[in-house]
Design a protein around this motif. Structure first.
Motif, PDB file in Angstrom:
ATOM      1  N   ILE A  17      -9.518  -4.974   4.678  1.00  0.00           N
ATOM      2  CA  ILE A  17     -10.706  -4.941   3.826  1.00  0.00           C
ATOM      3  C   ILE A  17     -11.198  -3.522   3.577  1.00  0.00           C
ATOM      4  CG2 ILE A  17     -11.501  -7.267   4.405  1.00  0.00           C
ATOM      5  CD1 ILE A  17     -13.377  -6.023   6.470  1.00  0.00           C
ATOM      6  N   LYS A  18     -10.357  -2.525   3.903  1.00  0.00           N
ATOM      7  CA  LYS A  18     -10.766  -1.152   3.623  1.00  0.00           C
ATOM      8  C   LYS A  18      -9.534  -0.286   3.390  1.00  0.00           C
ATOM      9  CE  LYS A  18     -11.086   0.152   8.530  1.00  0.00           C
ATOM     10  NZ  LYS A  18     -11.980   0.671   9.592  1.00  0.00           N
ATOM     11  N   PRO A  19      -9.680   0.808   2.637  1.00  0.00           N
ATOM     12  CA  PRO A  19      -8.544   1.693   2.363  1.00  0.00           C
ATOM     13  C   PRO A  19      -7.943   2.258   3.646  1.00  0.00           C
ATOM     14  CG  PRO A  19     -10.371   2.169   0.885  1.00  0.00           C
ATOM     15  CD  PRO A  19     -10.905   1.220   1.924  1.00  0.00           C
ATOM     16  N   GLY A  20      -6.633   2.507   3.590  1.00  0.00           N
ATOM     17  CA  GLY A  20      -5.916   3.025   4.751  1.00  0.00           C
ATOM     18  C   GLY A  20      -5.199   1.945   5.524  1.00  0.00           C
ATOM     19  N   MET A  21      -5.458   0.691   5.153  1.00  0.00           N
ATOM     20  CA  MET A  21      -4.822  -0.434   5.829  1.00  0.00           C
ATOM     21  C   MET A  21      -3.876  -1.136   4.858  1.00  0.00           C
ATOM     22  SD  MET A  21      -8.256  -2.001   7.605  1.00  0.00           S
ATOM     23  CE  MET A  21      -7.390  -3.123   8.713  1.00  0.00           C
ATOM     24  N   ALA A  22      -2.814  -1.710   5.407  1.00  0.00           N
ATOM     25  CA  ALA A  22      -1.882  -2.490   4.599  1.00  0.00           C
ATOM     26  C   ALA A  22      -1.414  -3.684   5.403  1.00  0.00           C
ATOM     27  CB  ALA A  22      -0.684  -1.647   4.167  1.00  0.00           C
ATOM     28  N   GLY A  23      -1.083  -4.744   4.693  1.00  0.00           N
ATOM     29  CA  GLY A  23      -0.529  -5.928   5.328  1.00  0.00           C
ATOM     30  C   GLY A  23       0.920  -6.108   4.921  1.00  0.00           C
ATOM     31  N   ILE A  24       1.757  -6.494   5.872  1.00  0.00           N
ATOM     32  CA  ILE A  24       3.155  -6.810   5.584  1.00  0.00           C
ATOM     33  C   ILE A  24       3.407  -8.245   6.017  1.00  0.00           C
ATOM     34  CG2 ILE A  24       5.562  -6.340   6.148  1.00  0.00           C
ATOM     35  CD1 ILE A  24       4.912  -3.432   6.413  1.00  0.00           C
ATOM     36  N   ASN A  25       3.920  -9.025   5.095  1.00  0.00           N
ATOM     37  CA  ASN A  25       4.259 -10.416   5.373  1.00  0.00           C
ATOM     38  C   ASN A  25       5.719 -10.483   5.804  1.00  0.00           C
ATOM     39  OD1 ASN A  25       4.742 -13.140   5.431  1.00  0.00           O
ATOM     40  ND2 ASN A  25       3.931 -13.560   3.390  1.00  0.00           N
ATOM     41  N   GLY A  26       5.944 -10.772   7.067  1.00  0.00           N
ATOM     42  CA  GLY A  26       7.306 -10.897   7.574  1.00  0.00           C
ATOM     43  C   GLY A  26       7.840 -12.302   7.404  1.00  0.00           C
ATOM     44  N   GLY A  27       7.608 -12.873   6.238  1.00  0.00           N
ATOM     45  CA  GLY A  27       8.046 -14.233   5.970  1.00  0.00           C
ATOM     46  C   GLY A  27       9.310 -14.260   5.138  1.00  0.00           C
ATOM     47  N   THR A  28       9.446 -15.289   4.299  1.00  0.00           N
ATOM     48  CA  THR A  28      10.646 -15.447   3.480  1.00  0.00           C
ATOM     49  C   THR A  28      10.872 -14.235   2.595  1.00  0.00           C
ATOM     50  OG1 THR A  28      10.331 -17.839   3.492  1.00  0.00           O
ATOM     51  CG2 THR A  28      11.800 -16.932   1.816  1.00  0.00           C
ATOM     52  N   SER A  29       9.810 -13.768   1.951  1.00  0.00           N
ATOM     53  CA  SER A  29       9.868 -12.488   1.247  1.00  0.00           C
ATOM     54  C   SER A  29       9.011 -11.496   2.016  1.00  0.00           C
ATOM     55  CB  SER A  29       9.361 -12.620  -0.194  1.00  0.00           C
ATOM     56  OG  SER A  29       8.012 -13.032  -0.208  1.00  0.00           O
ATOM     57  N   CYS A  30       9.457 -10.262   2.075  1.00  0.00           N
ATOM     58  CA  CYS A  30       8.728  -9.222   2.807  1.00  0.00           C
ATOM     59  C   CYS A  30       7.815  -8.520   1.810  1.00  0.00           C
ATOM     60  CB  CYS A  30       9.707  -8.238   3.444  1.00  0.00           C
ATOM     61  SG  CYS A  30       8.915  -6.920   4.389  1.00  0.00           S
ATOM     62  N   THR A  31       6.563  -8.967   1.726  1.00  0.00           N
ATOM     63  CA  THR A  31       5.623  -8.373   0.783  1.00  0.00           C
ATOM     64  C   THR A  31       4.765  -7.330   1.485  1.00  0.00           C
ATOM     65  OG1 THR A  31       4.019 -10.139   1.197  1.00  0.00           O
ATOM     66  CG2 THR A  31       5.515 -10.428  -0.657  1.00  0.00           C
ATOM     67  N   VAL A  32       4.419  -6.302   0.727  1.00  0.00           N
ATOM     68  CA  VAL A  32       3.600  -5.204   1.238  1.00  0.00           C
ATOM     69  C   VAL A  32       2.400  -5.059   0.317  1.00  0.00           C
ATOM     70  CG1 VAL A  32       3.517  -2.761   1.837  1.00  0.00           C
ATOM     71  CG2 VAL A  32       5.672  -4.025   2.060  1.00  0.00           C
ATOM     72  N   GLN A  33       1.199  -5.104   0.883  1.00  0.00           N
ATOM     73  CA  GLN A  33      -0.009  -4.924   0.090  1.00  0.00           C
ATOM     74  C   GLN A  33      -0.940  -3.931   0.770  1.00  0.00           C
ATOM     75  OE1 GLN A  33      -1.767  -8.835  -0.796  1.00  0.00           O
ATOM     76  NE2 GLN A  33      -1.035  -8.547  -2.870  1.00  0.00           N
ATOM     77  N   MET A  34      -1.393  -2.956  -0.004  1.00  0.00           N
ATOM     78  CA  MET A  34      -2.408  -2.021   0.453  1.00  0.00           C
ATOM     79  C   MET A  34      -3.748  -2.395  -0.161  1.00  0.00           C
ATOM     80  SD  MET A  34      -0.606   1.742   0.336  1.00  0.00           S
ATOM     81  CE  MET A  34      -2.093   2.571   0.930  1.00  0.00           C
ATOM     82  N   TYR A  35      -4.808  -1.924   0.468  1.00  0.00           N
ATOM     83  CA  TYR A  35      -6.145  -2.138  -0.091  1.00  0.00           C
ATOM     84  C   TYR A  35      -6.612  -0.852  -0.753  1.00  0.00           C
ATOM     85  CZ  TYR A  35     -10.998  -3.501  -0.626  1.00  0.00           C
ATOM     86  OH  TYR A  35     -12.216  -3.803  -1.158  1.00  0.00           O
ATOM     87  N   SER A  36      -7.179  -0.989  -1.947  1.00  0.00           N
ATOM     88  CA  SER A  36      -7.691   0.170  -2.669  1.00  0.00           C
ATOM     89  C   SER A  36      -9.002  -0.196  -3.345  1.00  0.00           C
ATOM     90  CB  SER A  36      -6.673   0.632  -3.720  1.00  0.00           C
ATOM     91  OG  SER A  36      -7.198   1.688  -4.511  1.00  0.00           O
TER      92      SER A  36
END
Length: 233
Positions: A17-36
């Motif tokens: 919920i704040k810049p500088g953090m990102a989530g990676i989904n280690g599931g079927t597809s490996c998605t990467v999302q940053m917060y901006s």
């Protein structure tokens, strides 16, 4: 109560919920999302740009043949011995498979897996890209292949994150991992080593469902702010 898309809800579920953090989904597809806080626009880098339920922006890149997908591919095609070992020891087969990766040194003695088994996702977008396993030696075995699959995912995530950092002008300081593969210590450690960023896991792998519940709690007035809901849920 309407919430959000699966990946924005997922990163909210792990507290992005704040810049500088990102989530990676280690599931079927490996998605990467940053917060901006600001809308990241670059004509040369084509992301999905989603709206975080919290109100900011969440640029997203992805490896479509993600960690779980490629590990299933390994299990179904090469994992006979691991399946037999798991049945004999009455253990989860994934515990056995990921344990094998711990027996291999970083770099897999030069074995590299390029994880484009379903083409390249954002921001590189190339449906013609193909997966590659290269650097095979007589000294390699199945354990090296397992680790190289994880390392290949981590290096592709690194490419995505470096592009995101350029577009957003935000330096990543923390990764929060969720999805099926996040239960593996070696999986999380490899990502942390490759990205040179701390990787944090949460109490649940079902972050998308939790993120939707957080939205419902906020929308229903149980909590006043998303920060409060994230902290308490």
């Amino acid at each position: 109560i309407a919430t959000g898309g699966d990946q924005p809800a997922g990163v909210l579920g792990v507290g992005i919920i704040k810049p500088g953090m990102a989530g990676i989904n280690g599931g079927t597809s490996c998605t990467v999302q940053m917060y901006s806080n600001d809308l990241p626009i670059d004509r040369d880098i084509n992301y999905f740009i989603e709206i975080s339920p919290e109100g900011g922006y969440a640029p997203e890149g992805a490896v479509y043949s993600g960690a779980s997908a490629l590990m299933v591919w390994y299990r179904d095609n090469f994992g006979t011995l691991e399946i037999e070992e798991a049945e004999k020891k009455k253990r989860n087969v994934w515990e056995v498979i990921y344990k094998k990766a711990e027996e291999v040194p970083a770099g897999s003695i030069g074995l590299m897996t390029i994880p484009y088994f379903a083409g390249a996702g954002g921001p590189f977008w190339d449906v013609r890209a193909r997966g590659v396993i290269t650097g095979l030696l007589e000294t390699h075995n199945r354990n090296h292949l397992i680790r190289s699959i994880i390392e290949g995912q981590a290096y592709e995530a690194k490419r995505i994150i470096e592009a995101m950092e350029r577009v957003t002008s935000i330096k990543l300081s923390e990764i929060r991992m969720y999805g099926g593969s996040s239960v593996s210590d070696i999986f999380n450690q490899i990502f942390s080593d490759v990205l040179n960023v701390p990787v944090v896991t949460t109490n649940t792998t079902e972050a998308t469902a939790l993120g939707s519940a957080i939205c419902a709690a906020k929308g229903g007035g149980v909590y006043i702010t998303f920060s409060e809901a994230v902290k308490n849920m």
